[in-house]
Design a protein around this motif. Structure first.
Motif, PDB file in Angstrom:
ATOM      1  N   LEU A 270       0.804  -1.204  -0.038  1.00 18.35           N
ATOM      2  CA  LEU A 270       0.106  -0.005   0.028  1.00 18.35           C
ATOM      3  C   LEU A 270       0.806   1.169  -0.074  1.00 18.35           C
ATOM      4  CD1 LEU A 270      -2.607  -0.957   2.616  1.00 18.35           C
ATOM      5  CD2 LEU A 270      -2.804  -1.355   0.381  1.00 18.35           C
ATOM      6  N   ASN A 271       0.621   2.182  -0.909  1.00 21.23           N
ATOM      7  CA  ASN A 271       1.439   3.541  -1.086  1.00 21.23           C
ATOM      8  C   ASN A 271       0.819   4.630  -0.272  1.00 21.23           C
ATOM      9  OD1 ASN A 271       3.534   2.010  -2.424  1.00 21.23           O
ATOM     10  ND2 ASN A 271       2.494   2.214  -4.571  1.00 21.23           N
ATOM     11  N   PRO A 272       1.513   5.470   0.183  1.00 18.64           N
ATOM     12  CA  PRO A 272       0.996   6.464   0.798  1.00 18.64           C
ATOM     13  C   PRO A 272       0.061   7.282  -0.212  1.00 18.64           C
ATOM     14  CG  PRO A 272       3.357   6.850   1.076  1.00 18.64           C
ATOM     15  CD  PRO A 272       3.048   5.555   0.211  1.00 18.64           C
ATOM     16  N   ILE A 273      -0.933   7.856   0.326  1.00 18.88           N
ATOM     17  CA  ILE A 273      -1.984   8.535  -0.611  1.00 18.88           C
ATOM     18  C   ILE A 273      -1.165  10.023  -1.370  1.00 18.88           C
ATOM     19  CG2 ILE A 273      -4.084  10.221  -0.359  1.00 18.88           C
ATOM     20  CD1 ILE A 273      -4.689   6.944  -0.621  1.00 18.88           C
ATOM     21  N   ASP A 274      -0.415  10.263  -0.512  1.00 16.24           N
ATOM     22  CA  ASP A 274       0.098  11.694  -1.035  1.00 16.24           C
ATOM     23  C   ASP A 274       1.176  11.291  -2.244  1.00 16.24           C
ATOM     24  OD1 ASP A 274       1.977  10.444   0.727  1.00 16.24           O
ATOM     25  OD2 ASP A 274       2.506  12.583   1.516  1.00 16.24           O
ATOM     26  N   LYS A 275       1.628  10.027  -2.278  1.00 11.74           N
ATOM     27  CA  LYS A 275       2.487   9.553  -3.533  1.00 11.74           C
ATOM     28  C   LYS A 275       1.990   8.172  -3.915  1.00 11.74           C
ATOM     29  CE  LYS A 275       6.519  11.794  -1.382  1.00 11.74           C
ATOM     30  NZ  LYS A 275       7.776  11.962  -1.064  1.00 11.74           N
TER      31      LYS A 275
ATOM     32  N   GLN B 127       2.135   6.828  -6.698  1.00 14.25           N
ATOM     33  CA  GLN B 127       3.279   6.141  -7.482  1.00 14.25           C
ATOM     34  C   GLN B 127       4.584   5.981  -6.766  1.00 14.25           C
ATOM     35  OE1 GLN B 127       2.403   4.637 -10.593  1.00 14.25           O
ATOM     36  NE2 GLN B 127       0.371   5.336 -10.003  1.00 14.25           N
ATOM     37  N   ASN B 128       4.540   5.734  -5.646  1.00 13.12           N
ATOM     38  CA  ASN B 128       5.615   5.587  -4.741  1.00 13.12           C
ATOM     39  C   ASN B 128       6.663   4.579  -5.308  1.00 13.12           C
ATOM     40  OD1 ASN B 128       7.625   6.134  -2.668  1.00 13.12           O
ATOM     41  ND2 ASN B 128       6.288   4.393  -1.416  1.00 13.12           N
ATOM     42  N   ASP B 129       8.048   4.860  -5.549  1.00 14.32           N
ATOM     43  CA  ASP B 129       9.182   4.255  -5.956  1.00 14.32           C
ATOM     44  C   ASP B 129       9.725   3.660  -4.887  1.00 14.32           C
ATOM     45  OD1 ASP B 129       8.431   3.792  -8.653  1.00 14.32           O
ATOM     46  OD2 ASP B 129       9.590   5.636  -9.135  1.00 14.32           O
ATOM     47  N   ASP B 130       9.634   4.261  -3.495  1.00 13.17           N
ATOM     48  CA  ASP B 130      10.486   3.870  -2.437  1.00 13.17           C
ATOM     49  C   ASP B 130       9.688   2.968  -1.616  1.00 13.17           C
ATOM     50  OD1 ASP B 130      12.188   3.936  -0.320  1.00 13.17           O
ATOM     51  OD2 ASP B 130      12.187   6.048   0.163  1.00 13.17           O
ATOM     52  N   GLU B 131      10.085   1.640  -1.591  1.00 19.29           N
ATOM     53  CA  GLU B 131       9.290   0.729  -0.797  1.00 19.29           C
ATOM     54  C   GLU B 131       9.335   0.864   0.700  1.00 19.29           C
ATOM     55  OE1 GLU B 131      11.189  -0.258  -3.313  1.00 19.29           O
ATOM     56  OE2 GLU B 131       9.647  -1.165  -4.902  1.00 19.29           O
ATOM     57  N   THR B 132      10.202   1.612   1.142  1.00 17.84           N
ATOM     58  CA  THR B 132      10.678   1.919   2.579  1.00 17.84           C
ATOM     59  C   THR B 132       9.238   2.837   3.216  1.00 17.84           C
ATOM     60  OG1 THR B 132      12.124   3.716   2.470  1.00 17.84           O
ATOM     61  CG2 THR B 132      13.043   1.474   2.459  1.00 17.84           C
ATOM     62  N   LYS B 133       8.687   3.395   2.301  1.00 20.36           N
ATOM     63  CA  LYS B 133       7.740   4.391   2.548  1.00 20.36           C
ATOM     64  C   LYS B 133       6.378   3.764   2.399  1.00 20.36           C
ATOM     65  CE  LYS B 133      10.203   8.766   1.902  1.00 20.36           C
ATOM     66  NZ  LYS B 133      10.863   8.590   3.128  1.00 20.36           N
ATOM     67  N   SER B 134       6.239   2.690   2.105  1.00 14.05           N
ATOM     68  CA  SER B 134       4.937   1.594   1.784  1.00 14.05           C
ATOM     69  C   SER B 134       4.458   1.071   2.989  1.00 14.05           C
ATOM     70  CB  SER B 134       4.960   0.848   0.616  1.00 14.05           C
ATOM     71  OG  SER B 134       5.342   1.639  -0.498  1.00 14.05           O
ATOM     72  N   ALA B 135       3.490   0.786   3.176  1.00  6.50           N
ATOM     73  CA  ALA B 135       2.973   0.052   4.364  1.00  6.50           C
ATOM     74  C   ALA B 135       2.720  -1.556   3.627  1.00  6.50           C
ATOM     75  CB  ALA B 135       1.626   0.356   4.763  1.00  6.50           C
TER      76      ALA B 135
ATOM     77  N   LYS C 159      -9.207   9.623   8.243  1.00  2.00           N
ATOM     78  CA  LYS C 159      -8.156  10.013   7.359  1.00  2.00           C
ATOM     79  C   LYS C 159      -7.522   8.702   6.635  1.00  2.00           C
ATOM     80  CE  LYS C 159      -3.643  12.570   7.066  1.00  2.00           C
ATOM     81  NZ  LYS C 159      -2.733  13.200   7.703  1.00  2.00           N
ATOM     82  N   THR C 160      -7.720   8.913   5.205  1.00  6.78           N
ATOM     83  CA  THR C 160      -7.066   7.869   4.524  1.00  6.78           C
ATOM     84  C   THR C 160      -5.647   8.036   4.359  1.00  6.78           C
ATOM     85  OG1 THR C 160      -9.177   7.670   3.286  1.00  6.78           O
ATOM     86  CG2 THR C 160      -7.198   6.839   2.300  1.00  6.78           C
ATOM     87  N   LEU C 161      -4.623   6.909   4.725  1.00  7.28           N
ATOM     88  CA  LEU C 161      -3.270   7.333   4.724  1.00  7.28           C
ATOM     89  C   LEU C 161      -2.639   6.506   3.590  1.00  7.28           C
ATOM     90  CD1 LEU C 161      -2.641   6.525   8.524  1.00  7.28           C
ATOM     91  CD2 LEU C 161      -3.003   8.808   7.332  1.00  7.28           C
ATOM     92  N   TYR C 162      -3.255   4.856   3.233  1.00  7.20           N
ATOM     93  CA  TYR C 162      -2.489   4.290   2.330  1.00  7.20           C
ATOM     94  C   TYR C 162      -3.407   3.597   1.344  1.00  7.20           C
ATOM     95  CZ  TYR C 162       1.628   4.471   5.342  1.00  7.20           C
ATOM     96  OH  TYR C 162       2.883   4.872   6.070  1.00  7.20           O
ATOM     97  N   ALA C 163      -3.124   3.590   0.230  1.00  4.85           N
ATOM     98  CA  ALA C 163      -4.111   2.645  -0.707  1.00  4.85           C
ATOM     99  C   ALA C 163      -3.116   1.748  -1.832  1.00  4.85           C
ATOM    100  CB  ALA C 163      -5.021   3.437  -1.580  1.00  4.85           C
TER     101      ALA C 163
END
Length: 161
Positions: free
Chosen positions: A72-77, A79-87, A140-144
């Motif tokens: 799950l990637n942060p809602i604000d990013k 298309q996140n390429d940094d897996e360390t910021k994903s849930a 608050k929606t954090l990840y999707a």
């Protein structure tokens, strides 16, 4: 006299060779401590090999690799390429519980659901399944993310690489 001198020389040489092969006790202890430190640094308290990317799953009670779960990637990013910021989410066998791995969180969160089709819940956390997954804390929606396991490959519809 020559025999005595010869025996003394042989004994002296054998002892000097033996001493050259032996390491001082302090050096042997340092090597043992170094090996123990390497073992403890390389594995966590559950025996998971951290250097190989394994982490302990409380839910499944085994060492796992996070990228085998749902990302799950942060809602604000999105298309996140940094897996360390994903849930990441891992499910148990019957999918009535989900283990949530948040970035930089010291512990995981176990969410549960009572009925298929309903969200997984723990305190103010909700994991909602609807054409993918949405993770909320309170309102608050954090990840999707979609329902693909791990990171999906984007950018090519061709089978050729």
């Amino acid at each position: 006299m020559k025999k005595l001198l010869f025996i003394a020389a042989v004994l002296f040489l054998s002892q000097s060779c033996k001493m050259a092969d032996e390491k001082p006790e302090s050096e042997v202890l340092k090597q043992l401590e170094s090996k123990e430190t390497m073992k403890s640094v390389d594995k966590d308290e559950n025996g998971c090999l951290a250097s190989a990317g394994y982490i302990w799953s409380k839910l499944n009670k085994e060492c796992i690799k996070l990228f085998t779960g749902v990302q799950l990637n942060p809602i604000d990013k999105p298309q996140n390429d940094d897996e360390t910021k994903s849930a990441y989410i891992m499910f148990n066998a019957d999918a009535n519980q989900a283990e949530l791995f948040l970035p930089n969180a010291p512990q995981t969160i176990i969410l549960s659901r009572t009925v298929d089709g309903k969200p997984w819940i723990y305190q103010d956390w909700q994991l909602i399944s609807n054409k993918g997954f949405v993770l909320k804390q309170g309102d608050k929606t954090l990840y999707a993310g979609d329902d693909f396991i791990g990171k999906k490959v984007l950018g090519s519809d061709n089978e050729e690489n």
